[in-house]
Design a protein around this motif. Structure first.
Motif, PDB file in Angstrom:
ATOM      1  N   UNK A 194       0.906  -1.211  -0.108  1.00 24.53           N
ATOM      2  CA  UNK A 194       0.014   0.042  -0.272  1.00 24.53           C
ATOM      3  C   UNK A 194       0.891   1.402   0.098  1.00 24.53           C
ATOM      4  N   UNK A 195       1.966   1.358   0.805  1.00 24.25           N
ATOM      5  CA  UNK A 195       2.591   2.485   0.637  1.00 24.25           C
ATOM      6  C   UNK A 195       3.510   2.651  -0.615  1.00 24.25           C
ATOM      7  N   UNK A 196       3.885   1.754  -1.022  1.00 22.81           N
ATOM      8  CA  UNK A 196       4.606   1.868  -2.615  1.00 22.81           C
ATOM      9  C   UNK A 196       3.565   2.289  -3.586  1.00 22.81           C
ATOM     10  N   UNK A 197       2.380   1.830  -3.478  1.00 21.72           N
ATOM     11  CA  UNK A 197       1.457   2.132  -4.405  1.00 21.72           C
ATOM     12  C   UNK A 197       1.020   3.525  -4.147  1.00 21.72           C
ATOM     13  N   UNK A 198       0.780   4.060  -2.925  1.00 22.10           N
ATOM     14  CA  UNK A 198       0.553   5.313  -2.709  1.00 22.10           C
ATOM     15  C   UNK A 198       1.698   6.371  -3.331  1.00 22.10           C
ATOM     16  N   UNK A 199       2.717   5.972  -2.986  1.00 27.06           N
ATOM     17  CA  UNK A 199       3.847   6.689  -3.573  1.00 27.06           C
ATOM     18  C   UNK A 199       3.936   6.967  -4.834  1.00 27.06           C
ATOM     19  N   UNK A 200       3.653   5.755  -5.673  1.00 27.75           N
ATOM     20  CA  UNK A 200       3.530   5.734  -6.968  1.00 27.75           C
ATOM     21  C   UNK A 200       2.622   6.700  -7.572  1.00 27.75           C
ATOM     22  N   UNK A 201       1.348   6.591  -6.813  1.00 25.18           N
ATOM     23  CA  UNK A 201       0.167   7.422  -7.400  1.00 25.18           C
ATOM     24  C   UNK A 201       0.336   8.757  -7.079  1.00 25.18           C
ATOM     25  N   UNK A 202       0.921   9.085  -5.985  1.00 26.41           N
ATOM     26  CA  UNK A 202       1.236  10.537  -5.528  1.00 26.41           C
ATOM     27  C   UNK A 202       2.251  11.267  -6.500  1.00 26.41           C
ATOM     28  N   UNK A 203       3.489  10.417  -6.718  1.00 24.76           N
ATOM     29  CA  UNK A 203       4.455  10.731  -7.670  1.00 24.76           C
ATOM     30  C   UNK A 203       4.089  11.164  -9.023  1.00 24.76           C
ATOM     31  N   UNK A 204       2.933  10.377  -9.489  1.00 22.67           N
ATOM     32  CA  UNK A 204       2.558  10.437 -10.787  1.00 22.67           C
ATOM     33  C   UNK A 204       1.685  11.641 -11.060  1.00 22.67           C
ATOM     34  N   UNK A 205       0.874  11.891  -9.949  1.00 26.25           N
ATOM     35  CA  UNK A 205      -0.030  13.131  -9.990  1.00 26.25           C
ATOM     36  C   UNK A 205       0.917  14.402  -9.703  1.00 26.25           C
ATOM     37  N   UNK A 206       1.728  14.326  -8.840  1.00 24.54           N
ATOM     38  CA  UNK A 206       2.823  15.516  -8.852  1.00 24.54           C
ATOM     39  C   UNK A 206       3.570  15.780 -10.113  1.00 24.54           C
ATOM     40  N   UNK A 207       3.841  14.717 -10.891  1.00 24.82           N
ATOM     41  CA  UNK A 207       4.600  15.037 -12.013  1.00 24.82           C
ATOM     42  C   UNK A 207       3.517  15.310 -13.243  1.00 24.82           C
ATOM     43  N   UNK A 208       2.524  15.113 -13.029  1.00 24.77           N
ATOM     44  CA  UNK A 208       1.441  15.477 -13.992  1.00 24.77           C
ATOM     45  C   UNK A 208       0.996  16.882 -13.830  1.00 24.77           C
ATOM     46  N   UNK A 209       0.928  17.239 -12.444  1.00 27.95           N
ATOM     47  CA  UNK A 209       0.553  18.633 -12.001  1.00 27.95           C
ATOM     48  C   UNK A 209       1.705  19.801 -12.532  1.00 27.95           C
ATOM     49  N   UNK A 210       2.890  19.197 -12.250  1.00 29.60           N
ATOM     50  CA  UNK A 210       4.258  20.108 -12.866  1.00 29.60           C
ATOM     51  C   UNK A 210       4.138  20.210 -13.997  1.00 29.60           C
ATOM     52  N   UNK A 211       3.794  19.246 -14.893  1.00 25.33           N
ATOM     53  CA  UNK A 211       3.758  19.381 -16.350  1.00 25.33           C
ATOM     54  C   UNK A 211       2.783  20.411 -16.813  1.00 25.33           C
ATOM     55  N   UNK A 212       1.500  20.314 -16.236  1.00 25.40           N
ATOM     56  CA  UNK A 212       0.248  21.139 -16.678  1.00 25.40           C
ATOM     57  C   UNK A 212       0.662  22.604 -16.104  1.00 25.40           C
ATOM     58  N   UNK A 213       1.450  22.693 -14.958  1.00 32.10           N
ATOM     59  CA  UNK A 213       1.820  24.063 -14.630  1.00 32.10           C
ATOM     60  C   UNK A 213       2.747  24.686 -15.498  1.00 32.10           C
ATOM     61  N   UNK A 214       3.649  23.912 -15.814  1.00 31.64           N
ATOM     62  CA  UNK A 214       4.628  24.602 -16.830  1.00 31.64           C
ATOM     63  C   UNK A 214       4.575  24.469 -18.482  1.00 31.64           C
ATOM     64  N   UNK A 215       3.302  24.033 -18.594  1.00 30.51           N
ATOM     65  CA  UNK A 215       2.941  23.751 -20.156  1.00 30.51           C
ATOM     66  C   UNK A 215       2.922  25.119 -20.938  1.00 30.51           C
ATOM     67  N   UNK A 216       2.655  26.207 -20.257  1.00 29.60           N
ATOM     68  CA  UNK A 216       2.644  27.405 -21.192  1.00 29.60           C
ATOM     69  C   UNK A 216       4.196  28.001 -21.371  1.00 29.60           C
ATOM     70  N   UNK A 217       5.139  27.499 -20.149  1.00 31.50           N
ATOM     71  CA  UNK A 217       6.226  28.173 -20.587  1.00 31.50           C
ATOM     72  C   UNK A 217       7.126  27.104 -21.496  1.00 31.50           C
ATOM     73  N   UNK A 218       6.682  25.980 -21.627  1.00 27.93           N
ATOM     74  CA  UNK A 218       7.278  24.914 -22.540  1.00 27.93           C
ATOM     75  C   UNK A 218       6.953  25.032 -23.930  1.00 27.93           C
ATOM     76  N   UNK A 219       5.638  25.504 -24.346  1.00 29.59           N
ATOM     77  CA  UNK A 219       5.300  25.739 -25.614  1.00 29.59           C
ATOM     78  C   UNK A 219       4.902  27.043 -25.873  1.00 29.59           C
ATOM     79  N   UNK A 220       5.617  28.031 -25.709  1.00 20.21           N
ATOM     80  CA  UNK A 220       5.364  29.369 -25.827  1.00 20.21           C
ATOM     81  C   UNK A 220       5.901  29.924 -27.118  1.00 20.21           C
ATOM     82  N   UNK A 221       5.082  30.948 -27.720  1.00 26.48           N
ATOM     83  CA  UNK A 221       5.700  31.485 -28.999  1.00 26.48           C
ATOM     84  C   UNK A 221       6.597  32.893 -28.560  1.00 26.48           C
TER      85      UNK A 221
END
Length: 142
Positions: A21-48
């Protein structure tokens, strides 16, 4: 890093018959944080917005020099943690500590792998030294 260490912990928890359970929780939390980080920085990654010449060349060159040593320290630290735990954790308690130990080593090795990837990018990015010239040529083509 949380995804890797969580997956290692979840995989190793089955060996002594513990809950994953601990490992699965860490995996889910890490995936969610990585996705949130990508979403928060998508504007800077693909700017004109127009690029600017690099201004942090000394820091990049310092990073190129010290990154291999940092990787060595992290990997040696992970090995020392395993050796110290094998010596100091009683054999009776070792099966219970095995998944946590694996999670810690997985975390440290994922840090080392991330640093190695960053170091490779910095080395191949030596073009940054000529970034002012590249920037001027790019402006002239526009």
């Amino acid at each position: 890093m949380l995804v890797i260490s969580g997956a290692v912990q979840a995989g190793l928890a089955g060996i002594p018959g513990q809950s994953a359970e601990l490992g699965i929780s860490l995996t889910v939390m890490g995936s969610a944080l990585a996705a949130a980080g990508w979403l928060l920085t998508v504007g800077w990654r693909f700017t004109r917005k127009l690029p600017k010449p690099a201004s942090d060349i000394p820091q990049v060159e310092q990073g190129i020099r010290i990154t291999p040593n940092i990787i060595r320290v992290v990997v040696i630290g992970a090995v020392l943690i395993v050796l110290a735990s094998a010596l100091f954790i009683p054999q009776v308690g070792f099966p219970d500590a095995f998944p946590i130990l694996g999670m810690l080593v997985g975390f440290l090795w994922s840090v080392a792998a991330g640093l190695a990837c960053t170091g490779r990018v910095m080395k191949t990015g030596r073009v940054m030294k000529n970034s002012a010239d590249l920037y001027a040529r790019w402006l002239s083509r526009r």
